[in-house]
Design an enzyme around this catalytic site. Sequence first.
Site, short mmCIF file in Angstrom:
data_model
loop_
_atom_site.label_atom_id
_atom_site.label_comp_id
_atom_site.label_asym_id
_atom_site.label_seq_id
_atom_site.Cartn_x
_atom_site.Cartn_y
_atom_site.Cartn_z
N ASP A 157 85.10 37.75 -4.00
CA ASP A 157 85.62 37.41 -5.33
C ASP A 157 85.98 38.68 -6.10
OD1 ASP A 157 84.95 34.51 -5.02
OD2 ASP A 157 82.93 35.34 -4.91
N HIS A 185 79.25 31.74 -6.31
CA HIS A 185 80.48 31.87 -5.50
C HIS A 185 81.10 30.48 -5.43
CE1 HIS A 185 83.36 32.87 -2.45
NE2 HIS A 185 82.82 32.04 -1.59
P1 NAD Z 1 83.77 28.46 11.74
O1 NAD Z 1 83.63 26.99 11.78
O2 NAD Z 1 84.96 29.10 12.35
O3 NAD Z 1 82.50 29.13 12.40
C1 NAD Z 1 81.20 28.75 12.08
C2 NAD Z 1 80.35 29.01 13.30
O4 NAD Z 1 79.00 28.82 12.92
C3 NAD Z 1 80.65 28.06 14.47
O5 NAD Z 1 80.90 28.82 15.64
C4 NAD Z 1 79.38 27.24 14.59
O6 NAD Z 1 79.08 26.86 15.94
C5 NAD Z 1 78.33 28.22 14.03
N1 NAD Z 1 77.09 27.61 13.57
C6 NAD Z 1 76.91 26.42 12.94
N2 NAD Z 1 75.61 26.20 12.71
C7 NAD Z 1 74.93 27.28 13.18
C8 NAD Z 1 73.57 27.65 13.25
N3 NAD Z 1 72.60 26.84 12.82
N4 NAD Z 1 73.24 28.84 13.81
C9 NAD Z 1 74.18 29.67 14.29
N5 NAD Z 1 75.51 29.37 14.27
C10 NAD Z 1 75.88 28.19 13.72
O7 NAD Z 1 83.64 28.88 10.19
P2 NAD Z 1 84.03 30.28 9.52
O8 NAD Z 1 85.45 30.22 9.07
O9 NAD Z 1 83.58 31.40 10.38
O10 NAD Z 1 83.13 30.20 8.18
C11 NAD Z 1 81.73 30.28 8.24
C12 NAD Z 1 81.12 30.01 6.87
O11 NAD Z 1 81.47 31.06 5.96
C13 NAD Z 1 81.58 28.72 6.18
O12 NAD Z 1 80.47 28.07 5.57
C14 NAD Z 1 82.56 29.21 5.13
O13 NAD Z 1 82.71 28.30 4.07
C15 NAD Z 1 81.88 30.48 4.71
N6 NAD Z 1 82.68 31.45 3.98
C16 NAD Z 1 82.07 32.13 2.96
C17 NAD Z 1 82.78 33.08 2.24
C18 NAD Z 1 82.12 33.82 1.12
O14 NAD Z 1 82.80 34.62 0.44
N7 NAD Z 1 80.84 33.65 0.85
C19 NAD Z 1 84.11 33.35 2.57
C20 NAD Z 1 84.70 32.65 3.61
C21 NAD Z 1 83.98 31.69 4.31
C1 LMR Z 2 86.33 31.64 0.15
O1 LMR Z 2 86.04 31.96 -1.01
O2 LMR Z 2 87.44 31.87 0.65
C2 LMR Z 2 85.28 30.94 0.98
O3 LMR Z 2 84.12 30.69 0.23
C3 LMR Z 2 85.79 29.74 1.67
C4 LMR Z 2 86.01 28.60 0.71
O4 LMR Z 2 85.54 27.49 1.01
O5 LMR Z 2 86.65 28.79 -0.32
#
Ligand code: NAD
Ligand code: LMR
Length: 330
Positions: A157, A185
Amino acid sequence: MTTTVTLTGAGGQIGYALLFRIAAGDMLGPDEKVRLRLLEIPAGIAAAEGAALELQDGAFGLLEHVEVTDDPAVGFDGADHALLVGARPRGPGMERGDLLAANGSIFGPQGAAIAAHAAPGVRVTVVGNPANTNALIAAAAADGVPAERFSALTRLDENRARGQLAAALNAPVADIAGVTIWGNHSATQFPDVARATVAGRPVWDALAEQTGDVRAWLDSTFIPRVAKRGAEIIQVRGSSSVASAANATIDHVRDGALGTGERRTSAAVISHGEYGVPEGLISSFPVRAVDGAWQIVEGLYPDDWARERIDRSVAELVEERDAVRALGLI
Ligand code: NAD
Ligand code: LMR
């Protein structure tokens, strides 16, 4: 020295964008050797194993060892840094808080496994959404690990806010400093530019020249653009942010580990009541990192206009905490 880094969700999108940068030294510096532990659920193991093969093919000089596992006891064994990325991403039309029921149950067992198996000084960064409250769940389950060692990512952010200011002011993004993300967030977050600078000059003054009424522009344009950028990315590319999220994770962990000096950044960390945020919430604050620990920067005195927006986001964190309490997750 060798640092052990555990990455959950290593077979997912963000995992794939993170691993090679960690192995290249972008996160812990060019002299720090790394041991990687890739923790997945069974459905994600093949993807994580594929990434491990590619890590080998990258011939990274800093990378000592890679282990792929679906056993949290093995995954967190000796972890100095645990990056909790593994969780479901949201789809179009969802808020991140809608993921609580699906993702919340992941973080309690992982917090407990960290307490049982990680290195004594472990630092935990939560990326999986809803990140603040997942960090709260993990910290609550990690008996004996100080809650101060847990943080959730709001650096994405902050980076977005700097990008938007650079575009609005037609300035290089490297010249924008001192932006603070407060609260959750989520769409309620408050990106605060009151003390931000552009090439050392107050951003507020530069925005006043461009927009006339700075607060009106912040309310109508800047704050919604930053706070809803995640949804914009989902709408435009069809799935949630990946490379920018991995980049922000690298920035966050690097700052935490190597220190920020006098520079302020933002991270969601446990409140001890700073800025009136209820004790025990994991809320985004202005922070510095000193000797491997996040420290909340106090004394920035938000005015009433800012206070109202901070309070709105903090109220959402209270609701999320109460919801996970009701679900028995804390
Ligand atoms: P994705 O679906 O591509 O990958 C997630 C992975 O996590 C998968 O491979 C899945 O098998 C694995 N997984 C699920 N449960 C698990 C567990 N208990 N232990 C270990 N691995 C597990 O998703 P992504 O695009 O990589 O996003 C991951 C997370 O990050 C999402 O929740 C997304 O919303 C979040 N995210 C957060 C931010 C932030 O700024 N905080 C930014 C972007 C994405
Ligand atoms: C982001 O800010 O891009 C991540 O938290 C993914 C989402 O769900 O917005």
